[in-house]
Design an enzyme around this catalytic site. Structure first.
Site, PDB file in Angstrom:
ATOM      1  N   SER A 103       0.827  -1.457   0.347  1.00  0.00           N
ATOM      2  CA  SER A 103      -0.236  -0.183   0.145  1.00  0.00           C
ATOM      3  C   SER A 103       0.899   1.221   0.248  1.00  0.00           C
ATOM      4  O   SER A 103       1.410   1.314  -0.307  1.00  0.00           O
ATOM      5  CB  SER A 103      -0.841  -0.124   0.903  1.00  0.00           C
ATOM      6  OG  SER A 103      -1.728   1.262   0.851  1.00  0.00           O
ATOM      7  N   ASP A 219      -9.934  -4.968  -3.773  1.00  0.00           N
ATOM      8  CA  ASP A 219      -9.796  -4.358  -3.411  1.00  0.00           C
ATOM      9  C   ASP A 219     -10.413  -2.615  -3.725  1.00  0.00           C
ATOM     10  O   ASP A 219     -10.409  -1.976  -4.736  1.00  0.00           O
ATOM     11  CB  ASP A 219      -8.087  -3.722  -3.311  1.00  0.00           C
ATOM     12  CG  ASP A 219      -7.761  -2.895  -2.819  1.00  0.00           C
ATOM     13  OD1 ASP A 219      -8.163  -2.351  -1.817  1.00  0.00           O
ATOM     14  OD2 ASP A 219      -6.228  -2.987  -2.554  1.00  0.00           O
ATOM     15  N   HIS A 249      -7.495  -5.758   0.679  1.00  0.00           N
ATOM     16  CA  HIS A 249      -6.997  -4.587   0.464  1.00  0.00           C
ATOM     17  C   HIS A 249      -5.454  -5.456   0.926  1.00  0.00           C
ATOM     18  O   HIS A 249      -4.573  -5.458   0.600  1.00  0.00           O
ATOM     19  CB  HIS A 249      -7.327  -3.494   1.388  1.00  0.00           C
ATOM     20  CG  HIS A 249      -6.121  -2.598   1.210  1.00  0.00           C
ATOM     21  ND1 HIS A 249      -5.278  -2.010   0.518  1.00  0.00           N
ATOM     22  CD2 HIS A 249      -4.716  -2.224   2.130  1.00  0.00           C
ATOM     23  CE1 HIS A 249      -4.481  -1.157   0.724  1.00  0.00           C
ATOM     24  NE2 HIS A 249      -3.917  -1.220   1.749  1.00  0.00           N
TER      25      HIS A 249
END
Length: 272
Positions: A103, A219, A249
């Site tokens: 991320s 996601d 995610h």
């Protein structure tokens, strides 16, 4: 296997998992609002397969100092990762080095790769932050752009829904109860992240390193289109894309996490 907890000279907290005779080093860069401790199961899996793992808490995160979710400029992340790599080299010698970013960590790693650091064996990118989802709503983006120059430390809630992290209720509950997790970002942080995304998109063709890209199909925090775009645009000739059907995610914390850990170690073994 030995698990050590120490601090970098820069003051950043980090954890190290080191088998007796490591064959390579993996440096992990975590996502926004979390900390390295949430990757303990990943590190233990890798250490059991012979990899030494270093995981710092980014500044403003976890046990590291700094205002929660704040940086003055994006280059601070680049500096921290560069320092970590130099520290790892001085501690572990000539072992092959890999970097793994999830991320926010994926964006930190991508920016690092754009600057073409020599000597890396490859990079693993998870939940790629190139096409932000619901969190990057137009109002928050406009606020970050407007106030970054005048009130850079102003802190806002990002409104991240913990249920979007994983389909495993236990993971969601642990995240909500974790005292080291936060959900606030400064307007300067938001502006710097948006600028970093633009830089990476403009210079993605400079990336030539071997890549493994992991992304959950469903996601909603960082949309899967960003992973597909990255796979198409980088100049790496050695690149693999793994999209996990129905995945949320955090691939390493979702229902298919056993497959994800297998995919990671399989790829690492093939790139030693």
């Amino acid at each position: 296997m030995c698990h050590l907890v120490v601090e970098l000279v820069l003051g950043l907290y980090y954890q190290r998992w080191r088998p007796a005779k490591p064959k390579a080093v993996v440096m992990v860069v975590h996502g926004f609002g979390e900390h390295g401790g949430r990757y303990a199961h990943v590190a233990e899996h890798l250490a059991a397969h012979g990899y030494c793992v270093y995981i710092p808490d980014l500044r403003g995160h976890g046990r590291s100092p700094g205002q929660r979710g704040h940086i003055q400029e994006w280059s601070e992340y680049w500096y921290d990762l560069t320092f970590l790599r130099n520290f790892v080299e001085s501690s572990e010698g000539p072992l092959p080095q890999f970097v793994y970013g999830h991320s926010l960590g994926s964006l930190v790693v991508l920016d690092f790769l754009v600057k073409q650091p020599p000597g890396l064996q490859g990079a693993i990118l998870s939940g790629v932050l190139l096409e932000p989802g619901k969190v990057a709503n137009p109002l928050l983006v406009a606020t970050a752009r407007l106030l970054s120059r005048y009130q850079p430390t102003l802190s806002l809630r990002l409104g991240l829904d913990a249920r979007a992290l994983s389909r495993d209720p236990a993971v969601v509950e642990a995240y909500r109860k974790d005292p080291l997790v936060h959900n606030r970002a400064s307007v300067r942080w938001g502006n710097e992240v948006l600028n970093a995304i633009a830089v990476v998109k403009a210079q993605a063709k400079k990336i030539i390193d071997p890549l493994l890209i992991l992304h959950g199909e469903a996601d909603t925090i960082n949309r899967v289109e960003g992973a597909h775009w990255l796979f198409r645009e980088v100049s790496s000739t050695d690149k693999e894309l793994r999209i996990y059907p129905g995945g949320y995610h955090e691939p390493h914390n979702d229902l298919q996490k056993a497959q994800v850990l297998h995919d990671i170690t399989d790829w690492l073994e093939r790139h030693l």
